[in-house]
Design an enzyme around this catalytic site. Structure first.
Site, mmCIF file in Angstrom:
data_model
loop_
_atom_site.group_PDB
_atom_site.id
_atom_site.type_symbol
_atom_site.label_atom_id
_atom_site.label_comp_id
_atom_site.label_asym_id
_atom_site.label_seq_id
_atom_site.Cartn_x
_atom_site.Cartn_y
_atom_site.Cartn_z
ATOM 1 N NE ARG A 10 -3.678 -2.442 0.224
ATOM 2 C CZ ARG A 10 -3.457 -3.741 0.040
ATOM 3 N NH1 ARG A 10 -2.265 -4.167 -0.336
ATOM 4 N NH2 ARG A 10 -4.414 -4.630 0.229
ATOM 5 C CG ASP A 58 14.904 6.993 26.109
ATOM 6 O OD1 ASP A 58 14.174 7.878 25.622
ATOM 7 O OD2 ASP A 58 14.935 6.749 27.339
ATOM 8 N NE ARG A 69 4.111 12.056 27.779
ATOM 9 C CZ ARG A 69 4.090 11.677 29.062
ATOM 10 N NH1 ARG A 69 2.988 11.170 29.601
ATOM 11 N NH2 ARG A 69 5.166 11.793 29.814
ATOM 12 C CB THR A 132 19.437 16.483 24.326
ATOM 13 O OG1 THR A 132 19.529 16.255 25.721
ATOM 14 C CG2 THR A 132 19.971 15.264 23.592
ATOM 15 C CB CYS A 185 5.529 16.586 29.916
ATOM 16 S SG CYS A 185 6.119 16.547 28.245
ATOM 17 C CB CYS A 243 23.497 31.184 12.640
ATOM 18 S SG CYS A 243 23.337 29.688 13.639
ATOM 19 C CB CYS A 246 24.660 26.816 10.408
ATOM 20 S SG CYS A 246 23.439 28.077 10.246
HETATM 21 ZN ZN LIG Z 1 22.222 28.316 12.133
#
Ligand SMILES: [Zn+2]
Length: 339
Positions: A10, A58, A69, A132, A185, A243, A246
């Protein structure tokens, strides 16, 4: 017709994938960092879609409050306090035994980033914290590796594709982590539908990248509020000129110059992972037994000494529940595990 043709029939019918796209998915290698609610949805979708190799990283274990959830886990997993990466890999392999799922019960740090993320073509964000994510962003930009940011809290979810040297990176859009009280949360609660919506969007973008439909990928920061029916989108098509990551290539998180404040989503706890030390659970159980309730499995040792509960992993990392004071947590660890 082969079994694999049947399995993906599918999806192959969908023109955006086709037989060629399906072959590319089978050859793809991805890493998913964090396997709570977002990571469960991302990995569930992508493993079923036939992504050939999925590495799951994890640091946490399953608790009853996750089950609302975190769709890969069940009540037995919570009763056993199974590490999420281990339980996820089991469930995912039951859903699709033809792909490789590799679990790592570890916290992503500047020291193990390279080891845990290498030889993958795409990284997906299933984390619950900005530290993280900035580390991931540093690594991905440095390595020119695409990654997909995904976050959800309350009824709100947000996602963005980061294609290094092409689109904006996380630090272009959010130069600094949010300051002051940030809703988590723990404070704002979370709707499972908000998480699954953004994870579905991110998984679709991942499939586009993996089948080579890069030009179809979204170049915006997209957010939804599923309760208030609000949607917003801001352009992230080009990097910001100044930035630090980057443009100036200053990878401060990767260099370890920013020390993460550790607190976990959804509980009153502190993580200790200052140094690796292999732990002999049986020997430690004998030592701790006079001081509180202690039990262990192959994956975790739990030691309860009210008001604290220590969950220890075999590499010496621990999560101490019952405090948010790192000093108190550290001294509890030193006293019962060793300094
Ligand atoms: Zn950047």
């Amino acid at each position: 017709m082969q079994a694999s043709d049947e399995r993906y029939s599918r999806q192959v019918l969908f023109p955006g994938i086709g037989a060629e796209g399906q072959r590319k998915l089978a050859a793809a290698r991805i890493a998913i960092v964090g396997c709570g609610a977002t990571g469960s949805a991302l990995s569930g979708l992508l493993v079923r879609a036939g992504v050939g190799y999925v590495r799951i990283i994890d640091r946490d274990y399953i608790e009853p409050s996750n089950l609302q959830r975190q769709m890969l886990f069940d009540e037995c997993d919570a009763a056993d306090s199974l590490p999420k990466a281990i339980a996820a890999a089991r469930k995912l392999q039951q859903a699709n035994s033809t792909v490789t799922v590799e679990p790592h019960v570890e916290d992503l740090t500047p020291d193990n980033c390279e080891e845990l993320l290498q030889s993958t073509g795409l990284i997906l964000d299933g984390t619950d914290n900005f530290e993280t994510r900035y580390l991931l962003n540093d690594y991905a930009v440095r390595e020119r590796r695409p990654w997909i940011y995904t976050a959800a809290v309350a009824s709100y979810g947000v996602t963005m594709n980061i294609l290094p040297e092409e689109t904006a990176c996380l630090a272009c859009v959010f130069p600094r982590p949010p300051s002051g009280a940030v809703e988590t949360c723990d404070t704002g609660g979370i709707l499972n539908s908000a998480v699954n919506l953004v994870a579905s969007l991110a998984a679709t973008e991942a499939m586009k990248l993996l089948v080579g439909a890069r030009e179809s990928m979204r170049r915006t920061l997209l957010s939804f509020d599923v309760w208030h029916n609000e949607r917003s989108e801001i352009s992230a098509a080009v990097p910001r000129d100044d930035c630090s990551v980057c443009r100036q290539r200053d990878f401060s998180y990767l260099a370890g110059r920013v020390h993460p404040h550790i607190s976990l989503c959804g509980r009153n706890s502190v993580q200790i992972h200052e140094r690796r030390r292999p732990i002999d659970f049986a020997a430690l159980q004998a030592r701790l037994a006079p001081h509180g309730e202690v039990r262990f499995t192959d994956y975790v040792l739990k030691f309860e000494r009210p008001p604290f509960e220590l969950t220890l992993f075999p590499d010496g990392r621990a999560i101490i529940k019952g405090t948010t004071d790192t000093g108190i947590a550290r001294s509890f660890y030193a006293r019962f595990v060793g300094s």
